[in-house]
Design a protein around this motif. Structure first.
Motif, PDB file in Angstrom:
ATOM      1  N   GLY A   1       9.934  -2.423  -7.999  1.00 59.08           N
ATOM      2  CA  GLY A   1      10.028  -1.393  -7.092  1.00 59.08           C
ATOM      3  C   GLY A   1      10.409  -1.913  -5.628  1.00 59.08           C
ATOM      4  N   PHE A   2      10.588  -0.982  -4.729  1.00 58.46           N
ATOM      5  CA  PHE A   2      10.673  -1.576  -3.273  1.00 58.46           C
ATOM      6  C   PHE A   2       9.661  -2.452  -2.698  1.00 58.46           C
ATOM      7  CE2 PHE A   2      14.352   0.708  -2.298  1.00 58.46           C
ATOM      8  CZ  PHE A   2      14.376   2.073  -2.822  1.00 58.46           C
ATOM      9  N   SER A   3       8.350  -2.025  -2.953  1.00 57.07           N
ATOM     10  CA  SER A   3       7.436  -2.958  -2.538  1.00 57.07           C
ATOM     11  C   SER A   3       7.048  -4.166  -3.083  1.00 57.07           C
ATOM     12  CB  SER A   3       5.823  -2.205  -2.486  1.00 57.07           C
ATOM     13  OG  SER A   3       5.305  -2.409  -3.815  1.00 57.07           O
ATOM     14  N   ALA A   4       7.610  -4.402  -4.399  1.00 59.85           N
ATOM     15  CA  ALA A   4       7.639  -5.631  -5.068  1.00 59.85           C
ATOM     16  C   ALA A   4       8.835  -6.316  -4.239  1.00 59.85           C
ATOM     17  CB  ALA A   4       7.972  -5.478  -6.521  1.00 59.85           C
ATOM     18  N   ALA A   5       9.802  -5.811  -4.210  1.00 60.18           N
ATOM     19  CA  ALA A   5      10.809  -6.540  -3.558  1.00 60.18           C
ATOM     20  C   ALA A   5      10.467  -6.907  -2.130  1.00 60.18           C
ATOM     21  CB  ALA A   5      12.299  -5.625  -3.327  1.00 60.18           C
TER      22      ALA A   5
ATOM     23  N   ALA B   1      23.749  -7.932 -16.533  1.00 66.07           N
ATOM     24  CA  ALA B   1      22.660  -8.377 -15.909  1.00 66.07           C
ATOM     25  C   ALA B   1      21.633  -7.480 -15.395  1.00 66.07           C
ATOM     26  CB  ALA B   1      22.998  -9.480 -14.620  1.00 66.07           C
ATOM     27  N   PHE B   2      22.024  -6.330 -14.900  1.00 65.40           N
ATOM     28  CA  PHE B   2      21.172  -5.542 -13.919  1.00 65.40           C
ATOM     29  C   PHE B   2      20.587  -4.176 -14.856  1.00 65.40           C
ATOM     30  CE2 PHE B   2      20.870  -8.588 -10.929  1.00 65.40           C
ATOM     31  CZ  PHE B   2      21.777  -8.792 -10.431  1.00 65.40           C
ATOM     32  N   ASN B   3      20.911  -4.099 -16.146  1.00 72.02           N
ATOM     33  CA  ASN B   3      20.504  -2.683 -16.524  1.00 72.02           C
ATOM     34  C   ASN B   3      18.903  -2.899 -17.279  1.00 72.02           C
ATOM     35  OD1 ASN B   3      21.870  -0.434 -17.195  1.00 72.02           O
ATOM     36  ND2 ASN B   3      21.471  -0.902 -19.451  1.00 72.02           N
ATOM     37  N   THR B   4      18.355  -4.173 -17.316  1.00 71.82           N
ATOM     38  CA  THR B   4      17.146  -4.030 -17.780  1.00 71.82           C
ATOM     39  C   THR B   4      16.184  -4.787 -16.698  1.00 71.82           C
ATOM     40  OG1 THR B   4      17.814  -6.279 -18.765  1.00 71.82           O
ATOM     41  CG2 THR B   4      17.833  -4.217 -20.067  1.00 71.82           C
ATOM     42  N   PRO B   5      14.818  -4.495 -16.840  1.00 68.69           N
ATOM     43  CA  PRO B   5      13.981  -5.238 -16.008  1.00 68.69           C
ATOM     44  C   PRO B   5      13.979  -6.655 -15.964  1.00 68.69           C
ATOM     45  CG  PRO B   5      12.978  -3.523 -17.174  1.00 68.69           C
ATOM     46  CD  PRO B   5      14.275  -3.587 -17.834  1.00 68.69           C
ATOM     47  N   PRO B   6      13.493  -7.474 -15.100  1.00 69.22           N
ATOM     48  CA  PRO B   6      12.850  -7.060 -14.025  1.00 69.22           C
ATOM     49  C   PRO B   6      13.726  -6.479 -12.972  1.00 69.22           C
ATOM     50  CG  PRO B   6      13.234  -9.573 -13.958  1.00 69.22           C
ATOM     51  CD  PRO B   6      13.544  -8.981 -15.250  1.00 69.22           C
ATOM     52  N   VAL B   7      15.091  -6.882 -12.707  1.00 72.02           N
ATOM     53  CA  VAL B   7      15.692  -6.271 -11.588  1.00 72.02           C
ATOM     54  C   VAL B   7      16.601  -5.280 -12.083  1.00 72.02           C
ATOM     55  CG1 VAL B   7      17.189  -6.900  -9.796  1.00 72.02           C
ATOM     56  CG2 VAL B   7      15.606  -8.763 -10.757  1.00 72.02           C
ATOM     57  N   GLU B   8      16.229  -4.006 -12.176  1.00 70.29           N
ATOM     58  CA  GLU B   8      16.999  -3.033 -12.768  1.00 70.29           C
ATOM     59  C   GLU B   8      17.600  -2.270 -11.742  1.00 70.29           C
ATOM     60  OE1 GLU B   8      14.806  -0.873 -15.717  1.00 70.29           O
ATOM     61  OE2 GLU B   8      16.321   1.020 -15.154  1.00 70.29           O
ATOM     62  N   LEU B   9      18.755  -2.439 -11.552  1.00 69.65           N
ATOM     63  CA  LEU B   9      19.797  -1.919 -10.451  1.00 69.65           C
ATOM     64  C   LEU B   9      20.854  -0.984 -11.044  1.00 69.65           C
ATOM     65  CD1 LEU B   9      20.117  -4.727  -8.034  1.00 69.65           C
ATOM     66  CD2 LEU B   9      18.812  -2.743  -7.714  1.00 69.65           C
TER      67      LEU B   9
ATOM     68  N   TRP C   1       0.710  -1.463   0.026  1.00 73.52           N
ATOM     69  CA  TRP C   1       0.026  -0.052  -0.055  1.00 73.52           C
ATOM     70  C   TRP C   1       0.761   1.291   0.073  1.00 73.52           C
ATOM     71  CZ3 TRP C   1      -4.377  -0.682  -1.530  1.00 73.52           C
ATOM     72  CH2 TRP C   1      -5.356  -1.966  -1.383  1.00 73.52           C
ATOM     73  N   PHE C   2       2.007   1.326   0.466  1.00 71.67           N
ATOM     74  CA  PHE C   2       2.602   2.500   0.857  1.00 71.67           C
ATOM     75  C   PHE C   2       3.961   2.637   0.040  1.00 71.67           C
ATOM     76  CE2 PHE C   2       0.047   4.048   3.941  1.00 71.67           C
ATOM     77  CZ  PHE C   2      -0.437   2.840   4.727  1.00 71.67           C
ATOM     78  N   LEU C   3       4.597   1.413  -0.403  1.00 71.17           N
ATOM     79  CA  LEU C   3       5.826   1.904  -1.074  1.00 71.17           C
ATOM     80  C   LEU C   3       5.664   1.521  -2.685  1.00 71.17           C
ATOM     81  CD1 LEU C   3       8.349  -0.264   0.670  1.00 71.17           C
ATOM     82  CD2 LEU C   3       8.048   2.248   0.802  1.00 71.17           C
ATOM     83  N   PRO C   4       6.584   2.065  -3.604  1.00 69.20           N
ATOM     84  CA  PRO C   4       6.419   2.003  -4.956  1.00 69.20           C
ATOM     85  C   PRO C   4       6.521   0.665  -5.513  1.00 69.20           C
ATOM     86  CG  PRO C   4       8.160   3.327  -4.506  1.00 69.20           C
ATOM     87  CD  PRO C   4       7.565   2.862  -2.999  1.00 69.20           C
ATOM     88  N   TRP C   5       5.485   0.195  -6.248  1.00 67.35           N
ATOM     89  CA  TRP C   5       5.253  -1.183  -6.841  1.00 67.35           C
ATOM     90  C   TRP C   5       6.355  -1.025  -7.960  1.00 67.35           C
ATOM     91  CZ3 TRP C   5       3.925  -5.767  -5.426  1.00 67.35           C
ATOM     92  CH2 TRP C   5       3.949  -6.899  -6.635  1.00 67.35           C
ATOM     93  N   PHE C   6       6.212  -0.392  -8.761  1.00 69.88           N
ATOM     94  CA  PHE C   6       7.518   0.014  -9.658  1.00 69.88           C
ATOM     95  C   PHE C   6       8.546   0.810  -9.490  1.00 69.88           C
ATOM     96  CE2 PHE C   6       4.539  -2.367 -12.818  1.00 69.88           C
ATOM     97  CZ  PHE C   6       3.405  -1.778 -12.282  1.00 69.88           C
ATOM     98  N   ALA C   7       9.734   0.520 -10.033  1.00 65.53           N
ATOM     99  CA  ALA C   7      10.863   1.332  -9.715  1.00 65.53           C
ATOM    100  C   ALA C   7      10.573   2.568 -10.034  1.00 65.53           C
ATOM    101  CB  ALA C   7      12.093   0.794 -10.319  1.00 65.53           C
ATOM    102  N   LEU C   8      11.235   3.422  -8.905  1.00 64.15           N
ATOM    103  CA  LEU C   8      11.114   5.202  -9.399  1.00 64.15           C
ATOM    104  C   LEU C   8      12.414   5.351 -10.243  1.00 64.15           C
ATOM    105  CD1 LEU C   8      10.367   6.321  -5.703  1.00 64.15           C
ATOM    106  CD2 LEU C   8       8.844   6.463  -7.773  1.00 64.15           C
ATOM    107  N   GLU C   9      12.080   6.145 -11.280  1.00 61.12           N
ATOM    108  CA  GLU C   9      13.029   6.521 -12.178  1.00 61.12           C
ATOM    109  C   GLU C   9      14.212   6.969 -11.598  1.00 61.12           C
ATOM    110  OE1 GLU C   9      11.002   5.916 -15.987  1.00 61.12           O
ATOM    111  OE2 GLU C   9      12.964   5.811 -15.319  1.00 61.12           O
ATOM    112  N   TYR C  10      13.970   8.020 -10.504  1.00 65.49           N
ATOM    113  CA  TYR C  10      15.127   8.693 -10.254  1.00 65.49           C
ATOM    114  C   TYR C  10      15.637   8.128  -8.519  1.00 65.49           C
ATOM    115  CZ  TYR C  10      14.669  11.499 -14.330  1.00 65.49           C
ATOM    116  OH  TYR C  10      14.448  11.802 -15.537  1.00 65.49           O
ATOM    117  N   GLY C  11      15.063   7.205  -8.161  1.00 68.17           N
ATOM    118  CA  GLY C  11      15.377   6.724  -6.845  1.00 68.17           C
ATOM    119  C   GLY C  11      14.293   7.246  -5.825  1.00 68.17           C
ATOM    120  N   LEU C  12      14.371   7.030  -4.727  1.00 70.13           N
ATOM    121  CA  LEU C  12      13.538   7.244  -3.762  1.00 70.13           C
ATOM    122  C   LEU C  12      13.542   8.745  -3.373  1.00 70.13           C
ATOM    123  CD1 LEU C  12      11.259   6.199  -1.735  1.00 70.13           C
ATOM    124  CD2 LEU C  12      12.861   5.369  -0.408  1.00 70.13           C
TER     125      LEU C  12
END
Lengths: 341, 708
Positions: free
Chosen positions: B116-120, B560-568, B35-46
């Protein structure tokens, strides 16, 4: 006590969130110019348009690699500076967004649409003349004559005293390679390069390093783009800039919008700004002496003006293509690099 | 039916078994996160996102389909109370949780969005329920803490070690224009220049390995056995090269021996064309040249940097040899020299082999020194870098070379494990056993004293030039003192110059250190104490962690981590994880060696008294392991601060770290600023080391590295 802490944390978090909501918008710039010039441009644009600019500085090769790696999910918006060839490749490979800026009418004819694809993927934002610089103090110490042409550099008295970047890691060096090829023809060019190879003291990794070495007296002659060397001269180092008499090449600095940019409007605004007189005069203020492509912009007196020197008609389209680059660089790596000195 | 199982809820739960409350907590955590955290990754970080962006990324606002997540989680609630027979309950948890995780991942892969964070957090909650489930089925005898630990470790190893390495393999099979090219590996392997690069790397690695072993032996023998005062200097000064970012040593060599270097200036003054020792009219016997660039320079820099590590390894071994063997030899009238050669050295032969192999791997993986000093001596690590950052981008070549380097490293590591594996985990705490320590043969001691003095002087001059170089206007041309470099770095406000990268370095290392230690000790614990299915995965994963060179990790993580689903990529998280992984071998080895000293009966006693695994670890093992934990955190911090090879590809403008910043200034030719920053880094690390030493009474770094 705990309630106070929680409240203050919440206020802080709220503040952080709202603070970022204040800026008009943002822009992520990939810059391939010298760091201080990049910073000056970012600051000027940010101040004028109230945009939050996030700027990364990396060589043109690295930036191309990054844009390619990010192509499904681009993080950058605009690519500023860096020699044109990687921009051309990016355009041909579908990584750039075509944009015909209204400012183009103020840009010199051959800089409006210089990239290989000819689809307005990139514009020319500056030009720089290729040449070499000579450390005059060292020249006097060694009692050698001042070289004036490309041919002079192969004379035996300069053995071990020249520095050039490696075409494998530097766009500057590749432009040198391509210039010689266009001056003499490919096979003759490699004969020349073999002769030059004997006089090379070291092939550096970075394109602007030979100029800095010549300034410091670590080498006598440094081959590179003369605007880098002009900066050293202005800083007081004993350098003489030489434009080779047979004719020389030049680089065009690229300015491109990345396809799928998240801040497309600000990216276009940035392109317009950097093509305008005001934008092109920003680097001069921090002693970056590239020649502006805007015909109304002031040309700094330290810069080597394009109309004052003997330039070859550098074919950016042919020599910017991936096949030609790989061919020439590989040939250099195979024939010239392993030769003994 | 009234079976004992239905009374389960009324019976006090067995130790290690999960209380219903725990499961509920996980469900609530997942709920809250959704409910409170972003499900999708935020473009520019939290911390950089605007309010609109944040609201747009919440799952329930933008994608109604994701409302199935809280519904799904809610389904677990009735199962939290164990009214089903135990095993069936376990199966329910396991199957539903894994289905949930699978569906979430599939959805993200399908839509191409980044998590995003909530998905994690939701995935983590489901994984916890999964772990509880398999514990109930019988995994690890119902101990859900351990099963949770195992699941967590396997997950981390799979995602952060195996997945990126597989991506590299993948990349090797795809050629430059994107088509499938299975034979590209062989084509690149046999292409021009690659064999030369591999040859160069091997020659360098073997020579550096030999040199560091030899010198490390000399230092170790001297420090333990010599009778002069100098040995105290050795015991104090060896730490300097470890806390220095690797390529700063290389830079100082350029300052001294480069074309415009100080030593060259002196030699020119004495012996050059116009030197005072040169006969009039002659050319002099010395000329400026770039002799330091190339093999010579890299060899020197790596030897100087890596010898302290072999020193620590060998001095630990030497100080634990039972002196009575040598005493016996001496009483039989053998000379000290004969004793040394026939008794002492054979006893430490495994340590010598260990040091040699370690030196080899470290040299092959080193990136900073060849970059700065390499000249035209290309080695694998720099070739990989230039395949990505050079004039012509070639992921296929970078991946192929990366694999070669990885295989090389793995081969050496396997040899080390097979051949000298036994001695890797021996206690090396420097406990003196009874008996007198045999001093060195006299002649040898004199020789060593001279050698070591020269070495220490050289190191001293190097470090002096690093500190001095920060204050010199233009080294080689203008030696006037100035604070311009430091001013540029530190006095233009906290948002410019060197502050952002320094803050990032300190911050990330600080966060990575406890994470490394926790994971390392956890891995050490489950590997030494527990047997389970999936152990092979962890074993091989840890081998990879030990063997993988930094540049290879960097490339692998980009792929590995430049594309979704784990984009870091571009975030701080990936840098923290990279640093943690790089420093983890020390935590693991330290944990393993410490645990092997502790008898299992202590834990058994605790478990017998119905404390769960978690409580046992917390109250019994942690206090005993505290010294190991402290040293591991300290070393991890230092290692993270000085790492460069892995982070060079991953650091961006917003997440720049100190080492990459210095490197970029070196590449632009701003040696003054680079050296100034380097000296500040060294100073910071020195302060840190002294702080740790003051707080714990001993140099903790020493203990950790010895067990490497």
């Amino acid at each position: 006590m705990q309630r106070n802490i929680i409240t203050s944390v919440m206020v802080l978090v709220l503040f952080i969130f709202s603070a970022s909501a204040w800026a008009e918008g943002r822009l992520v710039v990939y810059c391939s110019n010298e760091a201080f010039a990049c910073q000056a441009v970012a600051d000027a644009f940010s101040a004028k348009y109230d945009v939050k600019v996030q700027m990364t500085r990396a060589g043109s090769g690295s930036t191309y690699a990054k844009i390619l790696a990010e192509k499904d999910n681009p993080k950058g918006d605009v690519w500023y500076a860096g020699t044109l060839d990687p921009h051309s490749q990016a355009g041909v490979n579908g990584l750039l967004e075509p944009y015909e800026s209204p400012m183009l009418k103020e840009i010199g004819e051959k800089f409006r649409n210089p990239a290989t694809s000819k689809k307005h993927h990139s514009a020319g934002v500056y030009a720089g003349v290729l040449g070499y610089s000579v450390n005059t103090d060292l020249l006097k110490e060694k009692k050698l004559p001042m070289p004036k042409s490309w041919a002079d550099l192969t004379k035996p008295e300069y053995k071990g005293l020249i520095q050039l970047a490696s075409p494998q890691s530097s766009g500057t060096a590749y432009t040198t390679l391509a210039t010689i090829v266009q001056l003499q023809g490919e096979d003759e060019a490699f004969v020349y390069l073999a002769k030059l190879h004997k006089n090379i003291g070291q092939y550096t990794k970075s394109g602007s390093a030979p100029g800095k070495s010549a300034a410091r007296g670590e080498t006598l002659i440094g081959i590179g783009f003369l605007h880098d060397h002009a900066l050293q001269k202005v800083n007081g180092f004993p350098l003489e800039l030489v434009v080779p008499s047979e004719g020389t090449g030049y680089e065009i600095g690229g300015l491109s919008i990345i396809k799928g940019a998240r801040n497309m409007d600000n990216a276009k605004l940035f392109v317009d700004f950097m093509l305008s007189k005001e934008g092109q005069e920003v680097p001069q203020k921090v002693k970056m002496f590239q020649v502006p492509t805007n015909i109304n912009a002031n040309v700094p007196k330290e810069a080597i003006r394009l109309d004052q020197v003997n330039l070859i008609d550098y074919d950016f389209v042919t020599y910017g293509s991936e096949e030609m680059r790989s061919k020439l660089i590989d040939r250099w790596a195979k024939e010239i690099k392993p030769m003994p000195r | 039916m009234f079976t004992s199982n239905t009374h389960h809820a009324l019976v006090k739960t067995a130790p290690g078994e999960t209380r219903p409350l725990t499961i509920l907590i996980w469900i609530i955590a997942g709920f809250g996160a959704y409910w409170f955290l972003p499900w999708f990754a935020l473009e520019y970080g939290l911390f950089d996102a605007t309010i609109e962006e944040y609201l747009a990324s919440l799952g329930w606002k933008t994608r109604p389909l994701t409302l199935t997540v809280p519904v799904f989680l809610a389904l677990f609630i009735p199962f939290a109370w164990p009214w089903l027979p135990l095993k069936r309950l376990g199966w329910v948890y396991t199957l539903f949780a894994s289905a949930g995780i699978g569906l979430i991942f599939l959805d993200f892969i399908r839509t191409g969005e980044a998590m995003g964070f909530s998905a994690a957090v939701v995935v983590m909650a489901l994984a916890a329920i999964f772990a509880i489930g398999i514990a109930k089925i019988g995994f690890q005898r119902g101990d859900s803490f351990i099963s949770g630990a195992v699941v967590f470790v396997i997950f981390m190893v799979l995602v952060f070690i195996f997945y990126p390495v597989i991506k590299i393999f993948n990349q090797v099979l795809i050629s430059r224009d994107g088509s499938f090219a299975p034979f590209q590996f062989f084509r690149i392997l046999t292409s021009f220049g690659v064999s030369r690069v591999v040859f160069n790397t091997l020659v360098l690695a073997i020579s550096v390995g030999a040199a560091t072993t030899l010198f490390g032996l000399i230092f170790a023998l001297y420090a333990v056995r010599a009778t002069t005062r100098l040995r105290y200097a050795v015991r104090i000064l060896y730490i300097l090269p470890i806390i220095t970012p690797p390529f700063v040593v290389g830079m100082s060599l350029i300052l001294l021996f480069g074309r415009a270097g100080m030593v060259n200036d002196v030699l020119m003054f004495l012996f050059g064309p116009t030197g005072i020792f040169t006969a009039a009219g002659s050319e002099g016997i010395f000329e400026r040249s770039g002799y330091i660039y190339g093999f010579t320079g890299i060899f020197l820099a790596q030897t100087l940097s890596l010898t302290p590590i072999s020193y620590m390894l060998l001095s630990g071994m030497i100080s634990t040899i039972n002196p009575s063997m040598e005493e016996a030899s001496l009483t039989m009238r053998a000379s000290r020299w004969l004793t040394l050669r026939n008794v002492t050295l054979p006893l430490i032969r495994p340590g010598i082999a260990n040091a040699f192999l370690l030196g080899m791997i470290s040299s092959a993986a080193d990136f900073g020194n060849p970059l700065v000093l390499g000249g035209e001596y290309d080695v694998l690590s720099t070739e990989i870098y230039f395949s990505i950052a050079g004039a012509q981008l070639d992921f296929g070549k970078a991946s192929t070379l990366g694999l070669i380097l990885l295989f090389l490293s793995l081969a050496v590591f396997m040899i080390q494990k097979r051949w000298v594996g036994q001695t890797s985990y021996v206690t090396v705490t420097g406990i003196q056993t009874a008996g007198n320590v045999t001093p060195l043969p006299k002649r040898m001691q004199q020789l060593f004293t001279v050698f070591i003095s020269v070495w220490l002087v050289l190191v001293g001059v190097l470090y002096f030039s690093i500190f001095l170089g920060g204050f010199v206007k233009q080294w080689g041309a203008d030696y006037s003192l100035t604070i311009a470099h430091h001013r540029e770095l530190w006095m233009h406000g906290f948002a410019s110059g060197g502050w952002p990268s320094l803050k990032n370095s300190l911050g990330y290392s600080f966060i990575a250190a406890p994470f490394t230690t926790m994971m390392g000790v956890l891995i050490a614990y489950i590997v030494t104490r527990k047997q389970f299915w999936g152990r092979g995965v962890i074993d091989f994963g840890t081998v990879l962690i030990f063997a993988i060179p930094g540049t290879v990790i960097g490339v692998a993580y980009i792929l590995a981590f430049n594309t979704p689903p784990v984009e870091l990529t571009g975030t701080a998280i990936i840098l923290i994880i990279t640093m943690a992984i790089r420093a983890m071998p020390v935590g693991i080895r330290g944990g393993m060696s410490a645990l092997s000293q502790i008898s299992p009966s202590l834990e058994e006693a605790s478990l017998l008294q119905r404390a769960g695994s978690a409580k046992t670890i917390r109250s019994v093992l942690m206090p005993i392991l505290r010294p190991t934990i402290v040293s591991s955190m300290a070393y991890s911090f230092i290692r993270s601060m000085t790492t460069v090879s892995a982070v060079i590809f991953l650091a961006t403008a917003g997440t720049n770290v100190a080492t990459t910043y210095i490197l970029s200034r070196v590449e632009s030719g701003d040696t003054g600023v680079a050296v100034a920053y380097g000296s500040v880094l060294i100073f910071t690390m020195l302060c840190f080391t002294f702080l740790v030493q003051a707080l714990t009474g001993r140099s903790r770094v020493e203990k950790q590295v010895k067990t490497q």
